[in-house]
Motif scaffolding. Sequence first.
Motif, PDB file in Angstrom:
ATOM      1  N   UNK A 123      23.026 -40.362 -22.320  1.00 53.23           N
ATOM      2  CA  UNK A 123      23.792 -40.655 -21.112  1.00 53.23           C
ATOM      3  C   UNK A 123      23.019 -41.591 -20.189  1.00 53.23           C
ATOM      4  N   UNK A 124      21.701 -41.435 -20.132  1.00 51.69           N
ATOM      5  CA  UNK A 124      20.848 -42.285 -19.307  1.00 51.69           C
ATOM      6  C   UNK A 124      19.699 -42.826 -20.141  1.00 51.69           C
ATOM      7  N   UNK A 125      19.335 -44.072 -19.896  1.00 47.54           N
ATOM      8  CA  UNK A 125      18.206 -44.683 -20.589  1.00 47.54           C
ATOM      9  C   UNK A 125      17.344 -45.411 -19.562  1.00 47.54           C
ATOM     10  N   UNK A 126      16.076 -45.073 -19.492  1.00 45.56           N
ATOM     11  CA  UNK A 126      15.177 -45.652 -18.505  1.00 45.56           C
ATOM     12  C   UNK A 126      14.641 -46.998 -18.993  1.00 45.56           C
ATOM     13  N   UNK A 127      14.851 -48.040 -18.192  1.00 47.47           N
ATOM     14  CA  UNK A 127      14.339 -49.367 -18.521  1.00 47.47           C
ATOM     15  C   UNK A 127      12.896 -49.520 -18.046  1.00 47.47           C
ATOM     16  N   UNK A 128      12.678 -49.282 -16.762  1.00 44.54           N
ATOM     17  CA  UNK A 128      11.364 -49.387 -16.150  1.00 44.54           C
ATOM     18  C   UNK A 128      11.259 -48.267 -15.130  1.00 44.54           C
ATOM     19  N   UNK A 129      10.191 -47.486 -15.195  1.00 45.06           N
ATOM     20  CA  UNK A 129      10.085 -46.289 -14.359  1.00 45.06           C
ATOM     21  C   UNK A 129       8.700 -46.148 -13.761  1.00 45.06           C
ATOM     22  N   UNK A 130       8.616 -45.405 -12.640  1.00 46.54           N
ATOM     23  CA  UNK A 130       7.334 -44.927 -12.147  1.00 46.54           C
ATOM     24  C   UNK A 130       7.417 -43.407 -12.092  1.00 46.54           C
ATOM     25  N   UNK A 131       6.289 -42.733 -12.252  1.00 41.90           N
ATOM     26  CA  UNK A 131       6.294 -41.277 -12.252  1.00 41.90           C
ATOM     27  C   UNK A 131       4.893 -40.716 -12.199  1.00 41.90           C
ATOM     28  N   UNK A 132       4.818 -39.382 -12.233  1.00 44.07           N
ATOM     29  CA  UNK A 132       3.542 -38.678 -12.160  1.00 44.07           C
ATOM     30  C   UNK A 132       3.140 -38.206 -13.551  1.00 44.07           C
ATOM     31  N   UNK A 133       1.948 -38.579 -13.981  1.00 42.01           N
ATOM     32  CA  UNK A 133       1.511 -38.312 -15.353  1.00 42.01           C
ATOM     33  C   UNK A 133       1.275 -36.837 -15.631  1.00 42.01           C
ATOM     34  N   UNK A 134       1.025 -36.042 -14.588  1.00 45.02           N
ATOM     35  CA  UNK A 134       0.662 -34.652 -14.813  1.00 45.02           C
ATOM     36  C   UNK A 134       1.766 -33.654 -14.568  1.00 45.02           C
ATOM     37  N   UNK A 135       2.996 -34.122 -14.393  1.00 44.21           N
ATOM     38  CA  UNK A 135       4.069 -33.184 -14.085  1.00 44.21           C
ATOM     39  C   UNK A 135       5.393 -33.629 -14.649  1.00 44.21           C
ATOM     40  N   UNK A 136       6.341 -32.719 -14.635  1.00 39.62           N
ATOM     41  CA  UNK A 136       7.673 -32.993 -15.165  1.00 39.62           C
ATOM     42  C   UNK A 136       8.668 -33.187 -14.026  1.00 39.62           C
ATOM     43  N   UNK A 137       9.085 -34.436 -13.818  1.00 40.93           N
ATOM     44  CA  UNK A 137      10.133 -34.719 -12.843  1.00 40.93           C
ATOM     45  C   UNK A 137       9.780 -34.368 -11.417  1.00 40.93           C
ATOM     46  N   UNK A 138       8.500 -34.424 -11.031  1.00 39.41           N
ATOM     47  CA  UNK A 138       8.119 -34.047  -9.674  1.00 39.41           C
ATOM     48  C   UNK A 138       8.466 -35.126  -8.662  1.00 39.41           C
ATOM     49  N   UNK A 139       7.984 -36.331  -8.886  1.00 39.24           N
ATOM     50  CA  UNK A 139       8.329 -37.474  -8.046  1.00 39.24           C
ATOM     51  C   UNK A 139       8.436 -38.690  -8.948  1.00 39.24           C
ATOM     52  N   UNK A 140       9.587 -39.347  -8.938  1.00 37.30           N
ATOM     53  CA  UNK A 140       9.756 -40.466  -9.852  1.00 37.30           C
ATOM     54  C   UNK A 140      10.897 -41.368  -9.385  1.00 37.30           C
ATOM     55  N   UNK A 141      10.984 -42.515 -10.005  1.00 39.15           N
ATOM     56  CA  UNK A 141      12.100 -43.417  -9.794  1.00 39.15           C
ATOM     57  C   UNK A 141      12.228 -44.329 -10.985  1.00 39.15           C
ATOM     58  N   UNK A 142      13.448 -44.777 -11.293  1.00 42.18           N
ATOM     59  CA  UNK A 142      13.590 -45.663 -12.438  1.00 42.18           C
ATOM     60  C   UNK A 142      14.901 -46.440 -12.399  1.00 42.18           C
ATOM     61  N   UNK A 143      14.888 -47.566 -13.098  1.00 44.20           N
ATOM     62  CA  UNK A 143      16.102 -48.309 -13.397  1.00 44.20           C
ATOM     63  C   UNK A 143      16.655 -47.705 -14.673  1.00 44.20           C
ATOM     64  N   UNK A 144      17.930 -47.402 -14.712  1.00 45.76           N
ATOM     65  CA  UNK A 144      18.470 -46.788 -15.921  1.00 45.76           C
ATOM     66  C   UNK A 144      19.779 -47.435 -16.343  1.00 45.76           C
ATOM     67  N   UNK A 145      19.993 -47.449 -17.628  1.00 46.08           N
ATOM     68  CA  UNK A 145      21.266 -47.879 -18.203  1.00 46.08           C
ATOM     69  C   UNK A 145      22.064 -46.635 -18.555  1.00 46.08           C
ATOM     70  N   UNK A 146      23.373 -46.743 -18.453  1.00 44.64           N
ATOM     71  CA  UNK A 146      24.231 -45.612 -18.776  1.00 44.64           C
ATOM     72  C   UNK A 146      25.258 -46.060 -19.820  1.00 44.64           C
ATOM     73  N   UNK A 147      24.863 -46.071 -21.089  1.00 43.51           N
ATOM     74  CA  UNK A 147      25.730 -46.612 -22.136  1.00 43.51           C
ATOM     75  C   UNK A 147      27.033 -45.852 -22.329  1.00 43.51           C
TER      76      UNK A 147
END
Length: 267
Positions: free
Chosen positions: A102-126
């Motif tokens: 449903x979502x595909x991340x093109x380019x993202x920033x995030x936290x390497x030590x956690x799951x979905x804590x703080x992040x942002x990304x460009x996404x495609x929705x095919x």
Amino acid sequence: MAITAKPTSYTVNTGHAKCPTHLWMLNEGTGTTSADEGSGTALNLTLDNADQWSSDALGVTMLSNTASSRKAVSATGTLPSTSILLVSINKTANNPFYGGAANEALLAYGYSGGSGSQFGYIRAQPQISGEIDAAAHDSVSSVAANSSGLYAYDQSWHMIAVKFATNKIAISVDGSAFTEETPSYTFPVTSGSAPNRFALGSNADSDFGQWFNGSHLAAMVYEDDYATWDTTWIAALYADPWQFLNTSALTNQQPQFYRRPNTLLRM
């Protein structure tokens, strides 16, 4: 207007007004490392496998895909505190509704030590008419900004740009005017589990996921200058996405003692 071929021989003018803080030209074509050639502290990318390299009429490309979870992840570092602009020049591998995620991340920033804590990304929705949008999470709220009917999931090269700041997310496709939304959202700051890396072709947190099925020509990141990244600015970047590269070793400077041919040197 279409994306122009990227140079293969160049130097980066880090003093240029549009030189990115982080720049991945993806010209290596071999190995599992791609250099960050931007003006900031280098955050080189590590690819999952050397078989991710390919080529196109526009130059060397890096592939990412859903089937084998291919991506590239940067080294960790300090990300900006007030705003960020992500720019992805990419081409999708499939037409809309191909049945992928449903979502595909093109380019993202995030936290390497956690799951979905703080992040942002460009996404495609095919599965949603091939729409491109942006999403962000600040540990409290999760928000998204749509591209307002701009579709780019068509197997052609596009430049997608998304900028984030507190209570602001804006998106541009191929140099179009930014479509801005104002969700209740606090831009991640450099404290606690703040984002500390980037990823091409997936999320950038510890879980990764949301793999992008397509090709990357280049990726750029700009920091802490939200107001400057306006409609005129992004249109100019799309018109020449390589304008901060010096591509010629020749100069127009003449020797100090230069004399035109067939003339006399008067004393």
